[in-house]
Design a protein around this motif. Sequence first.
Motif, PDB file in Angstrom:
ATOM      1  N   GLN A   1      28.528  42.358  31.597  1.00  0.00           N
ATOM      2  CA  GLN A   1      28.322  41.175  30.761  1.00  0.00           C
ATOM      3  C   GLN A   1      28.943  39.907  31.349  1.00  0.00           C
ATOM      4  O   GLN A   1      28.522  38.814  31.008  1.00  0.00           O
ATOM      5  N   SER A   2      29.905  40.047  32.236  1.00  0.00           N
ATOM      6  CA  SER A   2      30.534  38.860  32.811  1.00  0.00           C
ATOM      7  C   SER A   2      29.935  38.470  34.170  1.00  0.00           C
ATOM      8  O   SER A   2      30.213  37.389  34.673  1.00  0.00           O
ATOM      9  N   ASP A   3      29.117  39.330  34.725  1.00  0.00           N
ATOM     10  CA  ASP A   3      28.501  39.064  36.026  1.00  0.00           C
ATOM     11  C   ASP A   3      27.227  38.240  35.817  1.00  0.00           C
ATOM     12  O   ASP A   3      26.341  38.632  35.062  1.00  0.00           O
ATOM     13  N   GLU A   4      27.147  37.101  36.482  1.00  0.00           N
ATOM     14  CA  GLU A   4      25.985  36.212  36.339  1.00  0.00           C
ATOM     15  C   GLU A   4      24.662  36.902  36.658  1.00  0.00           C
ATOM     16  O   GLU A   4      23.631  36.556  36.096  1.00  0.00           O
TER      17      GLU A   4
ATOM     18  N   ARG B   1      31.954  45.367  30.128  1.00  0.00           N
ATOM     19  CA  ARG B   1      32.486  44.002  30.282  1.00  0.00           C
ATOM     20  C   ARG B   1      32.141  43.409  31.647  1.00  0.00           C
ATOM     21  O   ARG B   1      31.807  42.234  31.768  1.00  0.00           O
TER      22      ARG B   1
ATOM     23  N   LYS C   1      24.335  39.811  33.400  1.00  0.00           N
ATOM     24  CA  LYS C   1      24.660  39.593  31.985  1.00  0.00           C
ATOM     25  C   LYS C   1      23.430  39.483  31.080  1.00  0.00           C
ATOM     26  O   LYS C   1      23.535  39.690  29.877  1.00  0.00           O
ATOM     27  N   HIS C   2      22.275  39.208  31.629  1.00  0.00           N
ATOM     28  CA  HIS C   2      21.040  39.101  30.844  1.00  0.00           C
ATOM     29  C   HIS C   2      20.381  40.458  30.579  1.00  0.00           C
ATOM     30  O   HIS C   2      19.452  40.555  29.784  1.00  0.00           O
TER      31      HIS C   2
END
Length: 140
Positions: free
Chosen positions: A85-88, A82, A91-92
């Motif tokens: 996936q939430s870190d800019e 999580r 997340k890619h």
Amino acid sequence: MQTCRLAHRERMPTMSSKKILVVDDEVTTLEMARFSLELMAGWEVLMAFTVTDGLVMAREKQPDAILMELKMRQDDGPATLRRLQSDETTKHIPVILLTERSGPAERNKHNDSGVAGLIRKPFHAMDLPRQVTTLLGWSP
């Protein structure tokens, strides 16, 4: 010596230089993944023994993919997923979970979690690059 020659003969064609981060608290798994992905696929392999190190490396090194043990002794794999996936900055990056359970129930459990796939441990070193390319849709 025979093993090295065999592995060299069966080496996957280099599609482009890939950088893979492997996060696991088992040294044997880290070393086997490094051996397999470097020798068989020609990829650069970054290794992290803890989730904290893995998160830092993911942010700083920007790997093309992350292979991460789901259940590490000291860390919470789902919470780490999580965070990635939430870190800019991360997340890619596609994440493939390494797990001792990879049956239909485990796959269904992670279908909505955004992971690229699951690879069952222990994995076969000769198959790991193919499994990664298949799960990520990379052409050999």
